[in-house]
Design a protein around this motif. Structure first.
Motif, PDB file in Angstrom:
ATOM      1  N   SER A 164      -6.078 -57.235 -47.970  1.00 14.65           N
ATOM      2  CA  SER A 164      -5.492 -56.307 -47.011  1.00 14.65           C
ATOM      3  C   SER A 164      -5.738 -56.792 -45.592  1.00 14.65           C
ATOM      4  O   SER A 164      -6.690 -57.533 -45.331  1.00 14.65           O
ATOM      5  CB  SER A 164      -6.105 -54.911 -47.190  1.00 14.65           C
ATOM      6  N   VAL A 165      -4.901 -56.328 -44.682  1.00 17.43           N
ATOM      7  CA  VAL A 165      -5.147 -56.571 -43.256  1.00 17.43           C
ATOM      8  C   VAL A 165      -6.406 -55.817 -42.845  1.00 17.43           C
ATOM      9  O   VAL A 165      -6.856 -54.902 -43.533  1.00 17.43           O
ATOM     10  CB  VAL A 165      -3.944 -56.124 -42.409  1.00 17.43           C
ATOM     11  N   ASP A 166      -6.969 -56.192 -41.713  1.00 16.18           N
ATOM     12  CA  ASP A 166      -8.229 -55.588 -41.270  1.00 16.18           C
ATOM     13  C   ASP A 166      -8.027 -54.605 -40.120  1.00 16.18           C
ATOM     14  O   ASP A 166      -8.964 -54.293 -39.395  1.00 16.18           O
ATOM     15  CB  ASP A 166      -9.222 -56.680 -40.845  1.00 16.18           C
ATOM     16  N   HIS A 167      -6.801 -54.090 -39.958  1.00 19.02           N
ATOM     17  CA  HIS A 167      -6.536 -53.178 -38.835  1.00 19.02           C
ATOM     18  C   HIS A 167      -5.817 -51.929 -39.331  1.00 19.02           C
ATOM     19  O   HIS A 167      -5.475 -51.805 -40.513  1.00 19.02           O
ATOM     20  CB  HIS A 167      -5.701 -53.879 -37.761  1.00 19.02           C
ATOM     21  N   GLY A 168      -5.578 -51.007 -38.422  1.00 21.87           N
ATOM     22  CA  GLY A 168      -4.969 -49.737 -38.772  1.00 21.87           C
ATOM     23  C   GLY A 168      -3.467 -49.695 -38.578  1.00 21.87           C
ATOM     24  O   GLY A 168      -2.811 -50.735 -38.388  1.00 21.87           O
ATOM     25  N   THR A 169      -2.923 -48.479 -38.594  1.00 18.00           N
ATOM     26  CA  THR A 169      -1.469 -48.303 -38.602  1.00 18.00           C
ATOM     27  C   THR A 169      -0.814 -48.535 -37.239  1.00 18.00           C
ATOM     28  O   THR A 169       0.403 -48.762 -37.183  1.00 18.00           O
ATOM     29  CB  THR A 169      -1.117 -46.880 -39.072  1.00 18.00           C
ATOM     30  N   ALA A 170      -1.587 -48.459 -36.163  1.00 19.36           N
ATOM     31  CA  ALA A 170      -1.070 -48.721 -34.807  1.00 19.36           C
ATOM     32  C   ALA A 170       0.256 -47.997 -34.565  1.00 19.36           C
ATOM     33  O   ALA A 170       1.272 -48.612 -34.228  1.00 19.36           O
ATOM     34  CB  ALA A 170      -0.925 -50.225 -34.577  1.00 19.36           C
ATOM     35  N   LEU A 171       0.241 -46.687 -34.715  1.00 22.71           N
ATOM     36  CA  LEU A 171       1.474 -45.903 -34.585  1.00 22.71           C
ATOM     37  C   LEU A 171       2.162 -46.120 -33.237  1.00 22.71           C
ATOM     38  O   LEU A 171       3.397 -46.098 -33.147  1.00 22.71           O
ATOM     39  CB  LEU A 171       1.146 -44.416 -34.763  1.00 22.71           C
ATOM     40  N   ASP A 172       1.386 -46.332 -32.198  1.00 23.92           N
ATOM     41  CA  ASP A 172       1.961 -46.488 -30.864  1.00 23.92           C
ATOM     42  C   ASP A 172       2.746 -47.778 -30.700  1.00 23.92           C
ATOM     43  O   ASP A 172       3.547 -47.915 -29.769  1.00 23.92           O
ATOM     44  CB  ASP A 172       0.860 -46.420 -29.799  1.00 23.92           C
ATOM     45  N   LEU A 173       2.539 -48.741 -31.621  1.00 22.75           N
ATOM     46  CA  LEU A 173       3.240 -50.021 -31.530  1.00 22.75           C
ATOM     47  C   LEU A 173       4.382 -50.151 -32.534  1.00 22.75           C
ATOM     48  O   LEU A 173       5.116 -51.143 -32.510  1.00 22.75           O
ATOM     49  CB  LEU A 173       2.261 -51.179 -31.750  1.00 22.75           C
ATOM     50  N   ALA A 174       4.543 -49.159 -33.402  1.00 22.55           N
ATOM     51  CA  ALA A 174       5.560 -49.256 -34.448  1.00 22.55           C
ATOM     52  C   ALA A 174       6.956 -49.403 -33.852  1.00 22.55           C
ATOM     53  O   ALA A 174       7.361 -48.640 -32.975  1.00 22.55           O
ATOM     54  CB  ALA A 174       5.506 -48.023 -35.345  1.00 22.55           C
ATOM     55  N   GLY A 175       7.659 -50.413 -34.309  1.00 16.56           N
ATOM     56  CA  GLY A 175       9.018 -50.656 -33.849  1.00 16.56           C
ATOM     57  C   GLY A 175       9.126 -51.361 -32.522  1.00 16.56           C
ATOM     58  O   GLY A 175      10.230 -51.655 -32.063  1.00 16.56           O
ATOM     59  N   SER A 176       7.987 -51.673 -31.894  1.00 15.16           N
ATOM     60  CA  SER A 176       8.017 -52.279 -30.551  1.00 15.16           C
ATOM     61  C   SER A 176       8.210 -53.788 -30.590  1.00 15.16           C
ATOM     62  O   SER A 176       8.655 -54.389 -29.608  1.00 15.16           O
ATOM     63  CB  SER A 176       6.716 -51.969 -29.811  1.00 15.16           C
ATOM     64  N   GLY A 177       7.833 -54.406 -31.712  1.00 15.99           N
ATOM     65  CA  GLY A 177       7.870 -55.868 -31.781  1.00 15.99           C
ATOM     66  C   GLY A 177       6.679 -56.522 -31.128  1.00 15.99           C
ATOM     67  O   GLY A 177       6.544 -57.744 -31.171  1.00 15.99           O
ATOM     68  N   ARG A 178       5.760 -55.720 -30.555  1.00 18.05           N
ATOM     69  CA  ARG A 178       4.599 -56.266 -29.846  1.00 18.05           C
ATOM     70  C   ARG A 178       3.357 -56.199 -30.743  1.00 18.05           C
ATOM     71  O   ARG A 178       2.363 -55.575 -30.400  1.00 18.05           O
ATOM     72  CB  ARG A 178       4.342 -55.514 -28.551  1.00 18.05           C
ATOM     73  N   ILE A 179       3.426 -56.844 -31.887  1.00 18.83           N
ATOM     74  CA  ILE A 179       2.294 -56.810 -32.806  1.00 18.83           C
ATOM     75  C   ILE A 179       1.904 -58.222 -33.194  1.00 18.83           C
ATOM     76  O   ILE A 179       2.691 -59.173 -33.094  1.00 18.83           O
ATOM     77  CB  ILE A 179       2.604 -55.983 -34.072  1.00 18.83           C
ATOM     78  N   ASP A 180       0.671 -58.353 -33.637  1.00 18.54           N
ATOM     79  CA  ASP A 180       0.117 -59.636 -34.058  1.00 18.54           C
ATOM     80  C   ASP A 180       0.022 -59.645 -35.577  1.00 18.54           C
ATOM     81  O   ASP A 180      -0.587 -58.751 -36.167  1.00 18.54           O
ATOM     82  CB  ASP A 180      -1.272 -59.813 -33.433  1.00 18.54           C
ATOM     83  N   SER A 181       0.626 -60.626 -36.203  1.00 16.04           N
ATOM     84  CA  SER A 181       0.618 -60.701 -37.667  1.00 16.04           C
ATOM     85  C   SER A 181      -0.475 -61.626 -38.196  1.00 16.04           C
ATOM     86  O   SER A 181      -0.449 -62.012 -39.360  1.00 16.04           O
ATOM     87  CB  SER A 181       1.984 -61.183 -38.170  1.00 16.04           C
ATOM     88  N   GLY A 182      -1.460 -61.952 -37.341  1.00 22.50           N
ATOM     89  CA  GLY A 182      -2.503 -62.899 -37.751  1.00 22.50           C
ATOM     90  C   GLY A 182      -3.284 -62.438 -38.953  1.00 22.50           C
ATOM     91  O   GLY A 182      -3.560 -63.230 -39.872  1.00 22.50           O
ATOM     92  N   SER A 183      -3.643 -61.159 -39.009  1.00 23.15           N
ATOM     93  CA  SER A 183      -4.423 -60.662 -40.136  1.00 23.15           C
ATOM     94  C   SER A 183      -3.605 -60.679 -41.421  1.00 23.15           C
ATOM     95  O   SER A 183      -4.126 -60.999 -42.498  1.00 23.15           O
ATOM     96  CB  SER A 183      -4.929 -59.240 -39.858  1.00 23.15           C
TER      97      SER A 183
END
Length: 333
Positions: free
Chosen positions: A295-314
Motif C-alpha cells: 500500500s501507499v504510505d499516505h492518506g486520501t488527500a481530499l484537498d488535492l483530488a482531481g487537481s493533478g498536483r500529486i506525487d505518485s512516488g509511494s
C-alpha cells in the motif's frame, strides 16, 4: 489459474486521490499487467477533470490481460459506484463500493487471478459513519483471508521496519508486548522476508522497549523478563536476531548496514525514522497474509483530488515491491 503475474490495484476512497493515482500509473508502461478495480465512470470523469487522455480498457473474470498495458492506457475491472462522486467530498453511500473493490482484489489473489494487490488510501471515518465497522485495510484483509495474525511493515529503499504493536495508546504498549506476541510477530517477519522477499537467511535487528534497552533493569525490566528470553528461544529455532538494542542508536549505519529488517516494539519508535528517510517513497506491506498486499504510505488527500498536483512516488514503490515479492514467491514454488 492465470499463469501471468497480473496485479490488482484498488483506488480506495473515490473522493480522494486514489483514482488520480490510477490514472497517473497509466502514463508510463508497467512491466506487468495491472488491473484497477474501480468504477469506469469515476475514472472517466476524473480523467476529464485532470485533462488526461488515458484509454480505459475493460477487463474482468474470464478475460484477464496477458500483457502489460501500453503507456497511456489502463486496464479496469468495472466496479459500479453506489452514488455519484464529487472530488474532495466524502459520501457514506460509497462506503460499500470501497469494500467491494477490496473484496474483489483479495478474493482474486486467493483464487490466483492476481499475483498481488496494491491499495490506495481509504477513509476509515466515512466507512464507519456508514454504519460499517472498519478499522483498516490490514484487519479487513486478515478477516477476508481468515488470517489470525498479521504484521505491519513499512519499507523504503534501504530500510524495512516491522512493528510488534501498532495502533495502541503508549500507556498500553508495555502490557501488550508478551512473549507469545513477540514470538508470533518475529516468526511471521522472518518467514515473509524469506518467502516473499527471497532473503535466504534474514537478519533482524530488534529494538528494546525502554530507553537504553532498559539499562540492565534500571530503566525497566521488560527486556530482561520478556524480550531477551523470547529472542533466545527464537534463536534456537534458527532465526538470526540481534538485540534487544537501544532504539536511539540502532538506526545508525553501523547497525543497519548488515540487517534485512528492524523490529520495533511500537508505532512511533520505528516509523518516524523510516518516514524521515523515505516519506513519499515508502510502502506499507502486510505480512502474514496468504496473499501479497502492499500500500501507499499516505492518506486520501481530499484537498488535492482531481487537481493533478500529486506525487505518485509511494505508489511506484508499492508496485515495485509487489512485483519483487511475487517474483520471490514464484521462485520458491
Amino acid at each position: 489459474m492465470n499463469t501471468q503475474p497480473v496485479f490488482a490495484l484498488t483506488p480506495g476512497e473515490p473522493a480522494g486521490i486514489g483514482p488520480d493515482l490510477c490514472l497517473l500509473l497509466a502514463a508510463q508502461a508497467q512491466p506487468h499487467p495491472v488491473v484497477a478495480i474501480a468504477s469506469l465512470a469515476l475514472l472517466g470523469e476524473r480523467a476529464k477533470r485532470m485533462a488526461s487522455s488515458v484509454e480505459l480498457i475493460g477487463v474482468g473474470p474470464g478475460h484477464w490481460p496477458q500483457t502489460a498495458a501500453p503507456a497511456g492506457s489502463l486496464y479496469v475491472w468495472d466496479t459500479p459506484l453506489h452514488a455519484p462522486v464529487s472530488a474532495g467530498h466524502l459520501d457514506t453511500a460509497n462506503a460499500a463500493y470501497v469494500l467491494e473493490t477490496l473484496t474483489r482484489a483479495g478474493q482474486g489473489c486467493l483464487t490466483g487471478d492476481f499475483a498481488g494487490m496494491i491499495t490506495a488510501p481509504v477513509h476509515k471515518g466515512v466507512i464507519n459513519d456508514a454504519g460499517i465497522a472498519f478499522s483498516g485495510h490490514t484487519e479487513f484483509l486478515a478477516d477476508l483471508t481468515a488470517t489470525e495474525q498479521v504484521v505491519m511493515m513499512l519499507a523504503t529503499r534501504g530500510l524495512r521496519v516491522a512493528l510488534v504493536t501498532t495502533h495502541l495508546p503508549l500507556k498500553d504498549v508495555a502490557a501488550a508486548i508478551t512473549g507469545e506476541r513477540l514470538a508470533r510477530v518475529t516468526r511471521i517477519l522472518h518467514a515473509d522476508l524469506r518467502d516473499k522477499f527471497g532473503i535466504a537467511r534474514p537478519r533482524i535487528l530488534v529494538c528494546g522497549l525502554n530507553p537504553h534497552a532498559g539499562e540492565g533493569g534500571h530503566l525497566g525490566r521488560e527486556e530482561i523478563e520478556v524480550i531477551e528470553p523470547t529472542l533466545e528461544s527464537l534463536r534456537a529455532e534458527g532465526i538470526d536476531l540481534i538485540g534487544p538494542l537501544p532504539a536511539d542508536t540502532l538506526f545508525t549505519p553501523k547497525h543497519l548496514e548488515h540487517c534485512d529488517a528492524v523490529l520495533a516494539m511500537y508505532h512511533d519508535q520505528g516509523l518516524p525514522v523510516l518516514k524521515y528517510k523515505g516519506f513519499g517513497a515508502a510502502v506499507n506491506v502486510t505480512l502474514g497474509l496468504p496473499i501479497i498486499r502492499t500500500s501507499v504510505d499516505h492518506g486520501t488527500a481530499l484537498d488535492l483530488a482531481g487537481s493533478g498536483r500529486i506525487d505518485s512516488g509511494s505508489l511506484t514503490v508499492a508496485l515495485e515491491t509487489a512485483y519483487q515479492m511475487a517474483a520471490a514467491r514464484a521462485s520458491r514454488d
